[in-house]
Design a protein around this motif. Structure first.
Motif, PDB file in Angstrom:
ATOM      1  N   GLU A  78       0.770  -1.388  -0.032  1.00 32.00           N
ATOM      2  CA  GLU A  78      -0.050   0.014   0.248  1.00 32.00           C
ATOM      3  C   GLU A  78       0.692   1.281  -0.131  1.00 32.00           C
ATOM      4  O   GLU A  78       0.561   2.208  -0.566  1.00 32.00           O
ATOM      5  N   ASN A  82       0.967   3.811  -3.239  1.00 35.80           N
ATOM      6  CA  ASN A  82       0.694   5.315  -3.315  1.00 35.80           C
ATOM      7  C   ASN A  82       1.815   6.020  -3.688  1.00 35.80           C
ATOM      8  O   ASN A  82       1.544   7.329  -4.443  1.00 35.80           O
ATOM      9  N   ARG A 114      -5.337   0.562  -9.519  1.00 40.00           N
ATOM     10  CA  ARG A 114      -5.631   2.014  -8.903  1.00 40.00           C
ATOM     11  C   ARG A 114      -5.608   2.791 -10.120  1.00 40.00           C
ATOM     12  O   ARG A 114      -6.525   3.739 -10.048  1.00 40.00           O
ATOM     13  N   THR A 186       0.892  12.928  -0.166  1.00 42.46           N
ATOM     14  CA  THR A 186       0.055  12.351   0.811  1.00 42.46           C
ATOM     15  C   THR A 186       0.444  11.032   1.047  1.00 42.46           C
ATOM     16  O   THR A 186       0.670  10.018   0.288  1.00 42.46           O
ATOM     17  N   VAL A 188       0.407   7.274   3.241  1.00 42.93           N
ATOM     18  CA  VAL A 188      -0.517   6.078   3.685  1.00 42.93           C
ATOM     19  C   VAL A 188       0.064   5.369   5.029  1.00 42.93           C
ATOM     20  O   VAL A 188       1.509   5.331   5.067  1.00 42.93           O
TER      21      VAL A 188
END
Lengths: 332, 264
Positions: A78, A82, A114, A186, A188
């Motif tokens: 993950e 990202n 994604r 951003t 995660v």
């Protein structure tokens, strides 16, 4: 500047070092990029650079995009997805190539889903046209069939490429390239936590992918004890290693790390011995390009003989100890 | 604990042989089976059910005959099964398939764990599992060997080429299995009877609330432009066939020496 044709390779690191497969993909990416009149670039995600980007440039990269930090020390699907998706959105590559390793095959589909784009798994052949459209060729049905696939309406077009298919370029430290550090805005938080990580026990033995002589056994070895005899044969060669078919791994005679074939590894040693292996496509797809293939099987009609240069019709359980004895005598 | 197992019916690729003369596949008499890696996923679910109690729901997408593998799963201990069968999903590539499978999983209600085989033995992409996890917005662990549940978290053993890893993650989670702790169990008599009587719901894309423009051939970003059987270089095999293994070994050693593998 966004280059909507550029060919990217997502590097794979292990313990802070680049895996050789990264350079194999980069060699091919360089060739594709030159045909399409674009750049071959590498994405490096890891804890720190430590000369890795320079190695990529020396092996053919134009630009190395680095995403670095302690959060990238261990691969987390993950966190990595990202980061890579943010980079792809920023620079819009035409093509993204992943290593078809177990982690690469974990990572690539998550990114593809994604980005809602196409992904071809486990490719063994790649071509590109002047517009940068890639034709991805991959095996299916246990290596019985090959398909050539295009992703013509979505970008980036993505694929994972098997190790040991393409050759890396020779290292050239005089090559020039650019390193661009990318900051992921951003972040995660990983939801999966790594509790323990250990090297698979090969007890200081040579990995099968590094062996020059592979002594492989299958169900026809009959028992763990018989299978152990293969060790004696492998030990007679300087760079010898023992491998197994899926059946041998299922019987726990050998570790999964030493499995040859579709659900294991693809190998290309100088010499490959197949003892008691019938030669289903699942197995032969992983070893058929070996230099000299010697098969021993009771069944004269076993498919393995179609792939072998030397075939012995006989009981592998009896042949192995006799062969070991004879070769030991010769060494004296 | 609610566990959903995603399975696929595949041709038994180990039975497929290549005709060495024509380079075509010999498919005659090849059976359809439960994808071998999915059998590992099902056994993993059943082990968790035995240990902790769980409802195991098995789902698949395919033609009506794909029900056979769902019945097999019920016979072996799964509680429920659902089939997605619809021409609208035919020809889906991995991305379009994963959208349909994610909708199918969601239609089964709340779940703690989604289990898949690492890859299907026909397509061998290993992509649908992770893509489903992405659509569901849940974490994934691929290539697992064992799944356990301790203190509210799943504990998963995973193996890459050279590393053995142990990971933990709270529910919900998707795991793809390389191997289960043991082979898939045999069906009990009671299980077989249950499977025979089981009515397996058949869903269409519309039943699942799927937008049909997101599935099927047309919604698939990848397109197969060519399919071919590999060129196998004809190898001249030197065959040694002797009554006595000693004689065979003598000949083999001669040939190995001639090929330069050993010094004699």
């Amino acid at each position: 500047m966004a280059n909507e044709k550029s060919v990217w390779v997502v590097a794979q690191l292990e313990e802070g070092k680049l895996l050789g497969v990264t350079f194999e993909l980069l060699g091919k990416a360089r060739e594709l990029a030159e045909k399409a009149g674009t750049t071959a670039d590498v994405v490096l995600i890891g804890e720190k650079d430590d000369g890795l980007s320079a190695q990529c440039i020396a092996h053919g990269a134009d630009t190395v995009y680095t995403i670095l930090g302690p959060e990238y020390k261990e691969y987390d699907v993950e966190v990595y997805t990202n980061a890579l998706c943010a980079l792809i959105k920023e620079y819009k590559p035409g093509t993204v190539m992943f290593c078809a390793t177990i982690d690469g095959r974990d990572f690539a589909p998550r990114v593809a889903a994604r980005l809602q784009t196409g992904l071809c798994a486990d490719c063994t052949g790649l071509e590109i046209d002047a517009d940068g459209l890639v034709k991805w060729t991959r095996p299916a049905m246990g290596g019985n069939l090959f398909g050539t696939i295009v992703c013509d309406e979505h970008r980036p077009q993505m694929g994972s490429i098997r190790p040991k298919v393409f050759e890396p370029l020779p290292e050239d430290t005089s090559r020039q390239g650019e390193v661009k550090a990318f900051t992921v805005e951003t972040k995660v938080t990983p939801r999966v936590k790594l509790l323990k990580k250990e090297a698979l026990s090969t007890e200081g033995k040579l990995k099968i992918e590094d062996a020059e002589v592979i002594v492989a056994g299958g169900r026809g070895m009959g028992s763990e004890e018989n299978f152990k005899g293969l060790e004696d044969l492998a030990a007679l060669f300087e760079k010898g290693a023992v491998a197994g078919s899926r059946a041998a791994v299922d019987e726990k005679w050998v570790d999964h790390a030493s499995q040859v074939g579709q659900s294991g590894k693809t190998v290309k040693p100088n010499v490959y011995f197949a003892f008691g292996i019938s030669g289903a496509m699942q197995h032969t797809s992983g070893m058929k390009d070996s230099g000299l293939i010697i098969a021993v099987n009771k069944d004269a009609d076993a498919p393995i003989f179609q792939f072998s240069h030397i075939g012995v019709v006989g009981d592998a359980r009896k042949i192995v100890p006799l062969l070991v004895e004879k070769l030991k005598d010769l060494k004296k | 604990m609610n566990i959903i197992v995603c399975v696929k019916q595949v041709p038994d690729t180990t039975q497929i042989k290549l005709n060495p003369e024509t380079h075509t596949l010999i498919r005659d008499g090849v059976e359809n089976i439960l994808n071998p890696y999915d059998a590992e996923a099902l056994e993993t679910a059943l082990v968790l059910k035995d240990k902790y109690g769980a409802k195991v729901t098995v789902v698949t997408m395919g033609p009506p005959q794909a029900k056979e593998v769902l019945k097999e799963a019920i016979a072996k201990g799964a509680d429920e099964a659902v089939l997605l069968t619809d021409r609208a999903v035919a020809g889906s590539d991995t991305l379009a398939t994963s959208r349909a499978v994610a909708a199918l999983v969601k239609s089964c209600g709340d779940f703690d764990l989604v289990l898949c085989g690492r890859e299907a033995s026909d397509g061998c992409t290993a992509q649908v599992g992770p893509e489903v996890a992405e659509h569901l917005g849940i974490p994934q662990i691929t290539a697992a060997l064992k799944v356990d549940f301790q203190d509210g978290k799943f504990i998963v053993d995973r193996e890459t080429e050279n590393w053995a890893e142990t990971l933990s993650c709270p529910a919900p989670l998707l795991v793809t299995m390389t191997r289960a702790e043991k082979d898939l169990r045999f069906a009990s008599i009671r299980g077989k009877m249950k499977a025979r009587k089981a009515v397996i719901p058949e869903k269409t894309a519309a039943d699942l609330g799927l937008d049909t423009t997101t599935v099927g051939l047309k919604a698939s970003p990848t397109r197969v432009i060519k399919v071919f059987t590999p060129e196998v270089a004809k190898i001249n095999t030197e065959i040694i066939q002797e009554d006595e293994p000693e004689a065979a070994v003598d000949k083999l050693v001669e040939k190995l020496a001639a090929a330069g593998v050993i010094k004699k």
